[in-house]
Design a protein around this motif. Structure first.
Motif: not given
Length: 117
Positions: A36-39, A43-46, A50-52
């Motif tokens: 849901v965050i990527r949607w 963002h891609s998972q990668e 990185k942001e986290l």
């Protein structure tokens, strides 16, 4: 400093475990929270990871997102006692969109409905 500014300066990484815990408590997964965050952000998972890891704050996380999903305007309803569609300040609206998506996930909504498909 107003209260909104304090919220914006909080790192997404510091709230992320709460999103995951809320979802997992209701039988959903970290992978679904990430989805849901990527949607929402493009963002891609990668790049999400990185942001986290960088402990990016909410303001920068949304301002620098690869591609905010245009369908996020379909997210409506109440979160924290406020109608998300009525929030005028853009960063706060994005934060509440994310809160609402995680809330719907935790309430057992099918992923297609959470992602407005």
């Amino acid at each position: 400093m107003n209260s909104n500014h304090r919220i914006y300066s909080v790192s997404v990484a510091s709230v992320y475990p709460h999103y995951v815990a809320k979802a997992e408590k209701k039988g959903r997964t970290r992978a679904e929270v990430d989805e849901v965050i990527r949607w929402l952000t493009g963002h891609s998972q990668e790049t999400l990871e990185k942001e986290l890891a960088k402990k990016t704050n909410f303001e920068d996380f949304f301002a620098q997102a690869p591609q905010m999903n245009p369908s996020r305007s379909l997210i409506t309803g109440m979160i924290c006692g406020v109608r998300v569609q009525d929030i005028e300040e853009s960063t706060m609206r994005e934060i509440r969109y994310l809160d609402k998506l995680v809330d719907e996930l935790a309430k057992g909504k099918p992923m297609e409905k959470v992602l407005r498909q």
